[in-house]
Write an enzyme that holds these catalytic residues in place. Structure first.
Site, PDB file in Angstrom:
ATOM      1  CD  GLU B  60      -1.708  -2.423   1.314  1.00  0.00           C
ATOM      2  OE1 GLU B  60      -0.565  -2.667   1.768  1.00  0.00           O
ATOM      3  OE2 GLU B  60      -2.525  -3.318   1.021  1.00  0.00           O
ATOM      4  CG  HIS B 129     -11.441  -8.239   5.627  1.00  0.00           C
ATOM      5  ND1 HIS B 129     -10.826  -9.133   6.465  1.00  0.00           N
ATOM      6  CD2 HIS B 129     -10.798  -8.322   4.436  1.00  0.00           C
ATOM      7  CE1 HIS B 129      -9.852  -9.746   5.814  1.00  0.00           C
ATOM      8  NE2 HIS B 129      -9.806  -9.271   4.582  1.00  0.00           N
TER       9      HIS B 129
END
Lengths: 373, 325
Positions: B60, B129
């Site tokens: 990321e 998540h």
């Protein structure tokens, strides 16, 4: 594995020492030493053919000298508290100036905060530099950054930041964008040994290799540096699937050759290169001595009849006078206006910042703070 | 007018803008050939090719860092972080670099970048998540933070965000991705940033929410209207930062009461800032202590997800209590 380029073949290995990991300078898996390019011999002669205009080599020295004299002055200003703290570095002038020179004026450069040599290589004037040191109202960066930490869009040099290594991924993205738009590149990313251990080093090289991005990563390695060179720098490029070159970072002409070659690779669409420049950080006793990159180039220029002692003295005096004039002028200018504190957070000034500025202004002169010391 | 769910609306915004502006590129994990794990970018790779729809390595920091480089060049990158829970390796690049580039360069360099990321719980995603990390970015000067609750706003806000000159975090409530369908214009339109919307008018208490909890707030407002005679005014913030404080304050001046709802953990969540701002600006209008109905100060659980989330069943009693204080 990429073929070792011809310019770097058949040269002796670089400076070694007990503090280096055995095989640090070797190609992984083979143990073969990675060649370290040297061009300037100790007597000022060249150990291999050089090309380019002699006048250009003289100009290179002038730029390196400007970088050196600025750095010396910065250190004094900082120690005497005329300006805030500035970490300075000596011995990297060839690595910085000759790299930027070799990439060509069109190349965008992504430096780390101490890489002022890049700005001097591109010919930044002493006025904006001095204004930035004092953070005055004419500072192109509006007094936002610590002294000596600046980029310059007009000179195609990105604005650096303190977090180490972040410029490496920016350089990769910038070069990638250029490639998408059909520009040839290359883009140069400059960094030191500490930054070579950062997570951004990893992602930048990985992304650049996977997507064949025209970026030249120019890293200084310092034998024995904390957190740095123990594992070797160039060999890590091979592991990432990136071309790797090594040169003596104190040898301006060697730096020019390897970085120039890496730039050509990028332009030809061969993707990224990691260039390792082995440098020595010089203490005061070593300045102007044989290990000093300025001395090495100076001896060569003298031998070639391109610069004599009188001319060098004149150069030094001229640069010092120019710098002094810029500093005196900058020191007398006012600080940036109060309202500018709230500018450039985003393109416009949003409501919450208008309110905060209004609150600060309402405090009147007393709320202004002491300003510059 | 076509009906779209949230996935389709966001997809439509991306396709529309990529056709309109060659400089818009999309990058992230699995966005290209796979079309995105939620199918948001499906079809973009076929239409625009690998040069503009880029599958990146799993890093990321690299996704955002290279996107910053692209933005500095002059492109309009729209990097995706596959789940907001994985944004933290990019935190340095977002906070140290994207947020501060314009400021530190005196305006010489800017980062017109939109980071899209699914956020929030309700899909049995557990700790990694389901997170709502918006407060971390609201607290960072130089970043804009946007959170649509519905398909119409999502397309309009995303177009505004991509056209904005500054870095924007675009949080997409994944629980809503396929749950809500509505009319969304096929052509060009924008929803301005920093404009909250009163989605339900009321007199007794102001409820501020965003993302998936906007629907829970509306549900709770319906319940208390019928059961308890409480008239709640519901505001969808749409842009978290810069905040449209005026809309919220104007509402509280009318109702005298405030309840903020968010999934993110209670402490130092954005609700704390909203309560503080409203108290400063509407203190004399308050008839009750402002209340927050939020996720708990725990990591996001799997099995007890519905006990964690501030659903209508928790919001409704808070509305009644605040209204009757």
């Amino acid at each position: 594995m990429e073929e070792v380029p011809s310019a770097a073949r058949r040269t002796p290995p670089g400076p070694g020492g007990a503090d280096r990991t055995p095989g640090a300078d070797a190609i992984p898996g083979t143990g073969e030493p990675l060649p370290l390019l040297r061009v300037l011999g100790p007597d000022g002669g060249t150990m291999r053919p050089i090309s380019g205009e002699p006048a250009a080599r003289r100009e290179l020295f002038v730029a390196m000298l400007r970088a050196r004299l600025v750095e010396e002055r910065l250190r004094r200003l900082s120690r005497e508290a005329w300006i805030g703290f500035v970490p300075t570095t000596f011995g990297e002038e060839a690595a910085l100036v000759a790299s930027v020179d070799a990439l060509g004026d069109d190349a965008w450069i992504f430096p780390s905060p101490r890489d002022r040599g890049a700005l001097l290589a591109r010919g930044i004037g002493f006025e904006p530099l001095a204004d930035q040191l004092f953070g005055n109202a004419d500072d192109p960066q509006k007094g936002r950054q610590m002294p000596g930490v600046l980029g310059s869009r007009g000179h195609r040099i990105a604005c650096p930041s303190a977090p180490g290594g972040t410029q490496l991924t920016h350089a990769t993205g910038f070069a990638w964008a250029g490639k998408l738009k059909g520009a040839e590149g290359p883009v140069g990313a400059l960094f030191g040994p500490g930054e070579a251990t950062s997570s951004d080093f990893h992602t930048a090289l990985n992304f650049a290799a996977v997507h064949r991005v025209p970026v030249v990563f120019v890293g200084r390695s310092v034998p024995g540096a904390e957190g740095g060179d123990g594992g070797g720098l160039a060999r890590r490029g091979i592991a990432y699937g990136v071309s790797a070159l090594r040169a003596d970072g104190g040898d301006a002409l060697a730096v020019q050759q390897v970085v120039g070659e890496a730039g050509e690779r990028a332009r030809a669409g061969h993707g990224p290169t990691l260039v390792e420049l082995v440098v020595e950080r010089l203490g005061d006793a070593a300045l102007d001595g044989p290990a000093d990159p300025l001395t090495r180039l100076r001896v060569h220029l003298g031998r070639e009849g391109l610069l004599d002692d009188a001319q060098e003295r004149e150069l030094r005096e001229g640069i010092k006078a120019e710098l002094q004039s810029a500093l005196e002028s900058a020191a007398q200018k006012a600080a940036p206006p109060l309202a500018s504190l709230f500018d450039d957070v985003q393109a416009d000034r949003p409501n919450h910042l208008r309110e905060q500025l209004a609150g600060l202004e309402a405090q009147g002169e007393d709320g202004r703070g002491r300003g510059r010391g | 007018m076509p009906e779209m769910n949230l996935v389709q609306a966001i997809h439509d915004a991306l396709a529309h803008e990529m056709r309109r502006d060659d400089d818009v590129v999309v990058l992230g994990e699995d966005v290209g050939k796979v079309g995105g794990v939620f199918r948001v970018t499906a079809g973009l790779y076929d239409e625009f090719g690998e040069r503009r729809v880029i599958d990146t390595p799993l890093a990321e920091g690299g996704i955002v860092g290279t996107a910053i480089g692209m933005a500095l060049y002059g492109l309009r990158p729209v990097p995706e972080i596959q789940f907001a829970d994985f944004i933290y390796p990019a935190f340095d690049q977002l906070v140290s670099e994207a947020a501060k580039m314009r400021y530190r360069s005196g305006g010489e360099y800017t980062v017109p970048m939109v980071v899209r990321t699914p956020f929030g719980g309700g899909i049995k995603g557990g700790l990694y998540h389901s997170q709502s990390p918006e407060a971390l970015f609201i607290h960072t000067p130089g970043l804009k933070v946007v959170c649509p609750s519905n398909p119409y706003d999502a397309k309009g806000l995303l177009l505004s965000a991509i056209r904005d000159e500054d870095p924007v975090l675009f949080f997409e409530p994944k629980r809503v991705y396929r749950a809500v369908k509505m009319d969304v214009p096929a052509g060009d339109y924008t929803v301005p940033l920093s404009e909250a919307k009163v989605v339900r008018e009321g007199r007794d208490v102001t409820v501020v929410a965003w993302g998936a909890m906007l629907f829970e707030a509306l549900d709770a407002a319906e319940r208390v209207a019928g059961n308890d005679g409480v008239s709640a005014e519901v505001i969808d913030l749409r842009t978290l930062w810069p905040l449209d404080a005026d809309t919220v304050v104007e509402s509280v001046r009318k109702t005298g009461r405030l309840v903020v709802v968010h999934e993110a953990p209670r402490t130092c969540g954005f609700g704390a800032e909203l309560v503080s701002t409203v108290t400063e600006k509407a203190f004399l209008h308050l008839e009750a202590p402002p209340a927050r109905v939020t996720g708990w100060d725990t990591p996001f659980p799997y099995a007890l997800e519905n006990e964690y989330l501030p659903l209508a069943s928790r919001i409704a009693p808070a509305l009644v209590e605040t209204a009757r204080y």
